[in-house]
Design a protein around this motif. Structure first.
Motif, PDB file in Angstrom:
ATOM      1  N   GLU A 159       0.895  -1.366  -0.026  1.00 11.63           N
ATOM      2  CA  GLU A 159       0.248  -0.104  -0.669  1.00 11.63           C
ATOM      3  C   GLU A 159       0.910   1.001  -0.113  1.00 11.63           C
ATOM      4  O   GLU A 159       0.881   1.942  -0.792  1.00 11.63           O
ATOM      5  CB  GLU A 159      -1.097  -0.536   1.239  1.00 11.63           C
ATOM      6  CG  GLU A 159      -1.833   0.854   1.583  1.00 11.63           C
ATOM      7  CD  GLU A 159      -3.103   1.198   2.482  1.00 11.63           C
ATOM      8  OE1 GLU A 159      -2.883  -0.187   3.225  1.00 11.63           O
ATOM      9  OE2 GLU A 159      -4.004   2.204   2.142  1.00 11.63           O
ATOM     10  N   LYS A 164       6.647   3.513  -2.071  1.00 15.36           N
ATOM     11  CA  LYS A 164       6.749   4.851  -2.544  1.00 15.36           C
ATOM     12  C   LYS A 164       8.263   5.698  -2.003  1.00 15.36           C
ATOM     13  O   LYS A 164       8.941   5.345  -0.695  1.00 15.36           O
ATOM     14  CB  LYS A 164       5.794   5.632  -1.397  1.00 15.36           C
ATOM     15  CG  LYS A 164       4.015   5.077  -2.402  1.00 15.36           C
ATOM     16  CD  LYS A 164       3.216   5.316  -1.541  1.00 15.36           C
ATOM     17  CE  LYS A 164       1.862   5.077  -1.665  1.00 15.36           C
ATOM     18  NZ  LYS A 164       0.932   5.010  -1.421  1.00 15.36           N
ATOM     19  N   HIS A 195       4.568  -0.641  -6.669  1.00 17.61           N
ATOM     20  CA  HIS A 195       3.675   0.951  -6.423  1.00 17.61           C
ATOM     21  C   HIS A 195       4.152   1.872  -5.554  1.00 17.61           C
ATOM     22  O   HIS A 195       3.932   0.918  -4.563  1.00 17.61           O
ATOM     23  CB  HIS A 195       2.679   0.807  -6.025  1.00 17.61           C
ATOM     24  CG  HIS A 195       1.348   2.105  -5.435  1.00 17.61           C
ATOM     25  ND1 HIS A 195       1.327   2.927  -6.578  1.00 17.61           N
ATOM     26  CD2 HIS A 195       1.194   2.205  -4.251  1.00 17.61           C
ATOM     27  CE1 HIS A 195      -0.251   3.726  -5.763  1.00 17.61           C
ATOM     28  NE2 HIS A 195       0.427   3.166  -5.138  1.00 17.61           N
ATOM     29  N   GLU A 254      -0.638   8.983 -11.046  1.00 17.30           N
ATOM     30  CA  GLU A 254      -0.685  10.522 -10.683  1.00 17.30           C
ATOM     31  C   GLU A 254      -0.643  12.027 -10.687  1.00 17.30           C
ATOM     32  O   GLU A 254      -0.252  12.924  -9.847  1.00 17.30           O
ATOM     33  CB  GLU A 254      -1.880  10.684  -9.056  1.00 17.30           C
ATOM     34  CG  GLU A 254      -2.516   9.996  -8.527  1.00 17.30           C
ATOM     35  CD  GLU A 254      -2.820   9.868  -7.068  1.00 17.30           C
ATOM     36  OE1 GLU A 254      -2.328  10.386  -6.704  1.00 17.30           O
ATOM     37  OE2 GLU A 254      -2.984   8.230  -6.354  1.00 17.30           O
ATOM     38  N   GLU A 298      -7.316  -0.457  -7.583  1.00 18.15           N
ATOM     39  CA  GLU A 298      -7.706   0.118  -6.381  1.00 18.15           C
ATOM     40  C   GLU A 298      -8.687   0.212  -6.025  1.00 18.15           C
ATOM     41  O   GLU A 298      -9.051   0.844  -5.326  1.00 18.15           O
ATOM     42  CB  GLU A 298      -6.342   1.567  -6.293  1.00 18.15           C
ATOM     43  CG  GLU A 298      -4.942   1.433  -6.248  1.00 18.15           C
ATOM     44  CD  GLU A 298      -4.354   3.078  -5.658  1.00 18.15           C
ATOM     45  OE1 GLU A 298      -4.738   4.417  -5.772  1.00 18.15           O
ATOM     46  OE2 GLU A 298      -3.021   3.362  -6.212  1.00 18.15           O
TER      47      GLU A 298
HETATM   48  O1  9MR Z   1      -4.071   3.938   1.184  1.00 22.90           O
HETATM   49  C1  9MR Z   1      -2.548   4.468   1.097  1.00 22.90           C
HETATM   50  C2  9MR Z   1      -2.484   5.607   2.603  1.00 22.90           C
HETATM   51  O2  9MR Z   1      -2.312   4.699   3.741  1.00 22.90           O
HETATM   52  C3  9MR Z   1      -1.092   6.660   2.063  1.00 22.90           C
HETATM   53  O3  9MR Z   1      -1.727   7.559   3.557  1.00 22.90           O
HETATM   54  C4  9MR Z   1      -1.321   7.524   1.265  1.00 22.90           C
HETATM   55  C5  9MR Z   1       0.094   8.484   1.226  1.00 22.90           C
HETATM   56  O4  9MR Z   1       0.743   7.780   0.692  1.00 22.90           O
HETATM   57  O5  9MR Z   1      -2.051   6.986   0.560  1.00 22.90           O
HETATM   58  C6  9MR Z   1      -2.796   5.931  -0.728  1.00 22.90           C
HETATM   59  O6  9MR Z   1      -2.639   4.810  -1.235  1.00 22.90           O
HETATM   60  C7  9MR Z   1      -2.941   5.620  -2.520  1.00 22.90           C
HETATM   61  C8  9MR Z   1      -2.156   5.565  -3.691  1.00 22.90           C
HETATM   62  O7  9MR Z   1      -0.832   5.313  -2.786  1.00 22.90           O
HETATM   63  C9  9MR Z   1      -2.735   6.077  -5.050  1.00 22.90           C
HETATM   64  N1  9MR Z   1      -3.639   6.232  -5.351  1.00 22.90           N
HETATM   65  C10 9MR Z   1      -5.314   6.839  -4.024  1.00 22.90           C
HETATM   66  C11 9MR Z   1      -4.655   6.125  -2.534  1.00 22.90           C
HETATM   67  C12 9MR Z   1      -5.311   6.135  -1.661  1.00 22.90           C
HETATM   68  O8  9MR Z   1      -4.930   7.596  -1.099  1.00 22.90           O
END
Ligand code: 9MR
Length: 385
Positions: free
Chosen positions: A82, A86, A119, A173, A292
């Motif tokens: 998740e 990153k 991801h 994004e 997602e």
């Molecule tokens: O679910 C993720 C959350 O725990 C994090 O705080 C956030 C920031 O890194 O990202 C969320 O996941 C996102 C994904 O990486 C990209 N698309 C949108 C998702 C939901 O915000």
């Protein structure tokens, strides 16, 4: 005016555009909807149509919630971390990488026979950069230094995992839906623009991981208000093709938002623009990945039975349209159970009723949305590629 989506209405309302069968009792029975023994796991339902099914999983959920991890292992043959790939998690400093948490998720997924997606390699927004990268001093040769930083990151990650990872969200994004521009970041400012930055990310990933599917991932969806975002994503994808940027697929995040109890006419109105978008994407030669999937249960009554029905019907209608595209073989949810969904923390319901955005409830019991996903997978045209 029907208050609940009736599948037969939907088929009629969609003027025959939906190829799959109505959700008849016989089909529901063929797709047992229980987490216990004897039930058809979602991954098995998916395999029957030559799809794969998976979810996002965080390190915290994996290590602190064994019952949930067991559910994920039972239901999924596809996994994505998740957060743990990153930059914010993987790059504590400009010179270090912190692989432990992602490695743990990867090892666990592999031990349970899952394919693991990457991801992401570049979430191209300052908001999602580590603080040090926003404040980075690129020195006297900023272009060269930004190039070094980005290519080192992508090289290091992709070469570390080699063929263990066969699909990456290379860029996440990059489009600002508010004004249609591409986000600028410290990297793009040094590299002379957003497009060259995204191109560099994809070219680097292709060179370092030639075996991997390279995905541009974004959240343009089928609800009203997404038209400008979809149009800008199409322009971006056209630009990739024009410049020969190696992008294989569009990641369709699918964070759905209910607009009220879905009716046939409501769904039919969403379907046209959504098909036009997916047609345009696939005509450019891109594959599709549902990366997602979850549902923000907005504008639905708090009553759980009514709300869950609305979420399930909306999901089913969306998947029926989307899974009809033969270019799509992978469906991933963004969390499998309500107790591990990001949505409650991001946007609670106005009435404060706890969100119900995923397939399983907080007690890990299957919800109607689980049956809807299973039925949509079972009814999808079998993949032949
Ligand atoms: O679910 C993720 C959350 O725990 C994090 O705080 C956030 C920031 O890194 O990202 C969320 O996941 C996102 C994904 O990486 C990209 N698309 C949108 C998702 C939901 O915000």
């Amino acid at each position: 005016m029907p208050t609940m989506l009736d599948r037969r209405d939907l088929i009629v309302g969609a003027a025959g555009l939906i190829a799959s069968a109505p959700l008849a009792p016989a089909l529901a029975a063929a797709v047992p909807d229980a987490a216990g023994s004897g039930a058809a796991a979602l991954k098995d339902v998916a395999t029957g149509r030559r799809f794969r099914f998976g979810t996002a999983l965080s390190y915290g959920a994996l290590t602190r919630d064994p019952a949930y991890a067991a559910l994920v292992a039972r239901q999924c043959d596809l996994l994505v971390a998740e957060n743990e790939m990153k930059w914010q998690w993987l790059r504590p400093t400009p010179t270090t990488f912190a692989f432990d948490r992602f490695d743990a998720i990867l090892r666990w997924g592999e031990a349970h026979g899952m394919a693991v997606r990457g991801h992401n390699l570049l979430w191209h927004q300052p908001k999602w950069f580590p603080a040090w990268l926003n404040a980075y001093d690129f020195g006297s040769a900023p272009h060269r230094e930004a190039e070094r930083l980005l290519t080192t990151h992508i090289d290091t990650v992709t070469r570390r995992y080699g063929t263990r990872i066969k699909s990456y969200d290379v860029v996440n994004e990059a489009v600002n839906p508010k004004d249609g521009t591409l986000y600028e970041t410290s990297l793009s400012k040094a590299l002379g623009g957003a497009e060259p930055t995204l191109d560099l990310a994809f070219r680097t990933a292709r060179a370092a991981a030639p075996h991997a599917q390279l995905v541009y991932n974004d959240y343009m969806s089928w609800e009203p208000g997404n038209d400008a975002h979809r149009a800008r994503v199409l322009r971006l994808l056209e630009g990739f093709r024009r410049r020969g940027t190696p992008v294989d697929a569009l990641g369709v995040q699918s964070h759905l938002i209910t607009q009220g109890l879905p009716t046939a006419s409501h769904v039919a109105a969403l379907e046209g623009p959504w098909r036009q978008f997916l047609d345009a994407v696939t005509h450019m030669g891109y594959a599709l990945v549902v990366t997602e999937l979850d549902v923000r249960d907005n504008n639905l009554p708090a009553d759980i039975a009514v709300r869950d029905r609305g979420v399930a019907d909306f999901t089913r209608a969306y998947l029926d349209v989307t899974l009809a595209y033969p270019q799509l073989t992978d469906v991933l949810c963004w969390g499998l159970a309500d107790r591990h969904s990001w949505i409650e923390g991001f946007e609670p319901r106005r009435d404060r009723a706890p969100r119900r955005p995923t397939l399983y409830d907080t007690a890990l019991q299957p919800k109607p949305m689980r049956a809807a996903v299973a039925a949509a997978l079972a009814a999808a045209p079998i993949r032949t590629g």
